[in-house]
Structures are given as C-alpha cells and as structure tokens.
Design a protein around this motif. Structure first.
Motif, PDB file in Angstrom:
ATOM      1  N   LEU A 160      23.144   6.071  -4.252  1.00 21.82           N
ATOM      2  CA  LEU A 160      22.572   5.216  -3.566  1.00 21.82           C
ATOM      3  C   LEU A 160      20.863   5.185  -3.572  1.00 21.82           C
ATOM      4  N   PHE A 161      20.341   3.815  -3.586  1.00 18.70           N
ATOM      5  CA  PHE A 161      18.950   3.962  -3.992  1.00 18.70           C
ATOM      6  C   PHE A 161      18.451   2.759  -2.827  1.00 18.70           C
ATOM      7  N   VAL A 162      17.567   3.150  -1.849  1.00 23.19           N
ATOM      8  CA  VAL A 162      16.945   2.463  -0.945  1.00 23.19           C
ATOM      9  C   VAL A 162      15.385   2.385  -1.219  1.00 23.19           C
ATOM     10  N   PHE A 163      14.719   1.271  -1.304  1.00 20.04           N
ATOM     11  CA  PHE A 163      13.588   1.281  -1.629  1.00 20.04           C
ATOM     12  C   PHE A 163      12.678   0.099  -0.685  1.00 20.04           C
ATOM     13  N   VAL A 164      11.643   0.633  -0.094  1.00 21.19           N
ATOM     14  CA  VAL A 164      10.881  -0.308   0.943  1.00 21.19           C
ATOM     15  C   VAL A 164       9.512  -0.058   0.625  1.00 21.19           C
ATOM     16  N   SER A 165       8.829  -1.194   0.551  1.00 25.88           N
ATOM     17  CA  SER A 165       7.639  -1.579   0.396  1.00 25.88           C
ATOM     18  C   SER A 165       6.878  -2.044   1.496  1.00 25.88           C
ATOM     19  N   SER A 166       5.680  -1.644   1.842  1.00 23.16           N
ATOM     20  CA  SER A 166       4.889  -2.246   3.122  1.00 23.16           C
ATOM     21  C   SER A 166       3.320  -2.231   2.791  1.00 23.16           C
ATOM     22  N   PRO A 167       2.460  -2.597   3.727  1.00 21.37           N
ATOM     23  CA  PRO A 167       1.059  -2.334   3.431  1.00 21.37           C
ATOM     24  C   PRO A 167       0.725  -1.049   3.677  1.00 21.37           C
ATOM     25  N   ARG A 168       1.333  -0.320   4.933  1.00 26.83           N
ATOM     26  CA  ARG A 168       1.157   0.813   5.403  1.00 26.83           C
ATOM     27  C   ARG A 168       2.422   1.767   5.291  1.00 26.83           C
ATOM     28  N   ARG A 169       1.832   3.080   5.110  1.00 30.77           N
ATOM     29  CA  ARG A 169       3.025   4.084   4.850  1.00 30.77           C
ATOM     30  C   ARG A 169       3.847   4.349   6.147  1.00 30.77           C
ATOM     31  N   GLY A 171       0.652  -1.217   0.074  1.00 30.45           N
ATOM     32  CA  GLY A 171      -0.029  -0.009  -0.162  1.00 30.45           C
ATOM     33  C   GLY A 171       0.709   1.276  -0.126  1.00 30.45           C
ATOM     34  N   ALA A 172       2.327   0.885   0.408  1.00 31.66           N
ATOM     35  CA  ALA A 172       2.887   2.479   0.194  1.00 31.66           C
ATOM     36  C   ALA A 172       4.446   1.981   0.126  1.00 31.66           C
ATOM     37  N   HIS A 173       5.151   2.733  -0.718  1.00 29.06           N
ATOM     38  CA  HIS A 173       6.440   2.638  -1.045  1.00 29.06           C
ATOM     39  C   HIS A 173       7.121   3.853  -0.604  1.00 29.06           C
ATOM     40  N   ASP A 174       8.601   3.703  -0.075  1.00 30.91           N
ATOM     41  CA  ASP A 174       9.379   4.930   0.516  1.00 30.91           C
ATOM     42  C   ASP A 174      10.565   4.630  -0.227  1.00 30.91           C
ATOM     43  N   ILE A 175      11.165   5.821  -0.852  1.00 30.39           N
ATOM     44  CA  ILE A 175      12.484   5.469  -1.563  1.00 30.39           C
ATOM     45  C   ILE A 175      13.261   6.929  -1.135  1.00 30.39           C
ATOM     46  N   PHE A 176      14.506   6.480  -0.689  1.00 32.66           N
ATOM     47  CA  PHE A 176      15.708   7.438  -0.771  1.00 32.66           C
ATOM     48  C   PHE A 176      16.683   7.389  -1.695  1.00 32.66           C
ATOM     49  N   LEU A 177      17.021   8.360  -2.225  1.00 28.17           N
ATOM     50  CA  LEU A 177      17.990   8.508  -3.390  1.00 28.17           C
ATOM     51  C   LEU A 177      19.165   9.650  -2.847  1.00 28.17           C
ATOM     52  N   ASP A 183      12.703  -7.673  10.714  1.00 26.66           N
ATOM     53  CA  ASP A 183      12.308  -7.989  11.956  1.00 26.66           C
ATOM     54  C   ASP A 183      11.586  -6.748  12.700  1.00 26.66           C
ATOM     55  N   LYS A 184      12.011  -5.520  12.466  1.00 24.71           N
ATOM     56  CA  LYS A 184      11.442  -4.510  13.130  1.00 24.71           C
ATOM     57  C   LYS A 184      10.108  -3.922  12.631  1.00 24.71           C
ATOM     58  N   PHE A 185      10.213  -3.912  11.261  1.00 19.04           N
ATOM     59  CA  PHE A 185       9.235  -3.275  10.479  1.00 19.04           C
ATOM     60  C   PHE A 185       8.125  -4.030   9.939  1.00 19.04           C
ATOM     61  N   GLU A 186       7.006  -4.006   9.407  1.00 25.63           N
ATOM     62  CA  GLU A 186       5.994  -4.693   8.737  1.00 25.63           C
ATOM     63  C   GLU A 186       6.314  -4.355   7.271  1.00 25.63           C
ATOM     64  N   LEU A 187       7.185  -5.230   6.718  1.00 23.63           N
ATOM     65  CA  LEU A 187       7.723  -4.877   5.411  1.00 23.63           C
ATOM     66  C   LEU A 187       7.193  -6.049   4.226  1.00 23.63           C
TER      67      LEU A 187
END
Lengths: 144, 81
Positions: A98-107, A31-37, A75-79
């Motif tokens: 640097l490209f960090v890409f996480v996806s989760s049901p919730r923002r 439901g949510a992606h967050d990206i760091f560049l 372990d720490k987050f719902e990913l």
C-alpha cells in the motif's frame, strides 16, 4: 475528478515510489508531502511464518470507494493532490502493498489527511488478503 | 422473473467454489434477506462465516429490494493495507 485505477499487480516497488515523488517537483505550490507505505509482515501464527499475502478485491467497488475516500479527504483537508496504490496478487513479506501519498501547501494538513486516508482505506475498501505460510497452508487476514 | 449476478470473495469462495454466478429467480421482487436464505440453502457453510452484502457496489441492509439485473456481492471482512 477522473476515476483512477488504484491497483497494481504484485508488490509496489521503491522505484515506483521514487518516481511518484519526482513527478511532484514541478508542482511548486506544494510545501509538504506525507507518505504511508504498508509492508507485508512475516507474522508468526501458531508456529508458522507468513511468507506472503495474496490480495484480491472487488475491484469495481474498491475503485469507486477509493475515489469517494479521496473526495472526502479533499473536502476535509487543504490538499494539492493525493494518490493511492494498492497491490493485487502475491506480495512477499518485506515487500510493499500500500502506497498513500498526499501533498499540501502545509505539513499539518498533509499529516492529518494521510492518517484519515489510511484508516478509511483499511475500514471501507473491499480488499481481501490470504496469508500464505511457509508450508503452503493459509489463513485469511482480517483488519483490526 | 429476476436474473441477477452473484459475486463471492476471499474466504467465501472456499465454500461456494465459484467467484461469480448468474441465477434466475421466479419472483418479480425479492428482499436481500430472502435471497440470503436461498444462498445459505445452496451453501450452508457460509452461515459459519462473517460477511456483508453489497447491492450494486453499495453495502446494504437485509431489507433492501433486489431488481432485475442487479449485482449482489458477498464480502468477507476487509484486509486492505
């Protein structure tokens, strides 16, 4: 979790990032992606301007470390998933390293996990950066 | 006798002029501290730089013991991202 190679030779392109996003459209529990560049800054140091950073790494240890950091984040987050890519070799000012890409049901989980990943990567992975100036001299970057 | 691999990274290479080397030590056991003293004798200018030491890819304290076949890496401050 299978061992991934985080390193990409040279800059990370906007196309690569766009493709990574597109690949996740089939995963409909997300439901949510967050990206760091991370982008190379043209810092001015003692009147000289940084034109590029040349990255090297203790690659075997860094890849193991990246796996470990990813596991800790799961372990720490719902990913649903997480991906990390880092450049090796020269990356010019204005280009992405640097490209960090996480996806989760919730923002909120995605946003917290992203910050955790970026901060831990900076502190714990054996990557080294040589800041190259216009006049071809250099200095070694240190994360603050 | 111990045969170990040493690796150097980043700014440290400007002092050692090599990324990696294999060395033989007459002892059967040696601590990281004793190894470091030997390396600093070989490359005195390393003592002016900041680094951590990894034993088989894990950062360890100076008391750690080194065994035959180990890989020891000298790591300057990290700069990823």
């Amino acid at each position: 979790m299978k061992k991934k190679n985080v390193f990409i030779q040279g800059a990370i392109t906007p196309d690569f990032i766009a493709n990574s996003i597109a690949k996740h459209q089939s995963k409909t529990t997300i439901g949510a992606h967050d990206i760091f560049l991370g982008q190379v800054r043209a810092d001015e140091i003692d009147g000289k301007t940084v034109t590029a950073i040349e990255y090297t790494a203790y690659e075997e240890m860094a890849n193991t470390k990246f796996d470990e950091i990813r596991e800790r984040a799961f372990d720490k987050f719902e990913l649903t998933c997480s991906h990390i890519y880092h450049s090796l070799g020269a990356v010019k000012a204005g280009e992405l390293c640097l490209f960090v890409f996480v996806s989760s049901p919730r923002r909120k989980e995605a946003m917290k996990a992203l910050e955790y990943l970026v901060e831990t990567i900076k502190a714990e992975t054996p990557i080294f950066g040589k800041e190259i100036f216009k006049d071809e001299t250099h200095q070694w970057k240190v994360n603050s | 006798m111990l045969v170990i691999t040493l690796k150097y990274f980043g700014m440290l290479v400007e002092q050692t002029h090599t990324h990696t080397e294999k060395i033989e030590l007459a002892a059967n056991k040696i601590s990281m501290n004793d190894l470091e003293l030997q390396i600093l004798t070989k490359y005195p200018k390393l003592s002016t730089l900041t680094y951590n030491i990894a034993l088989n890819q894990k950062i360890v304290a100076k008391e750690a013991l080194i065994s035959n076949g180990d890989e020891i890496a000298f790591l300057p401050p990290f700069a990823g991202g």
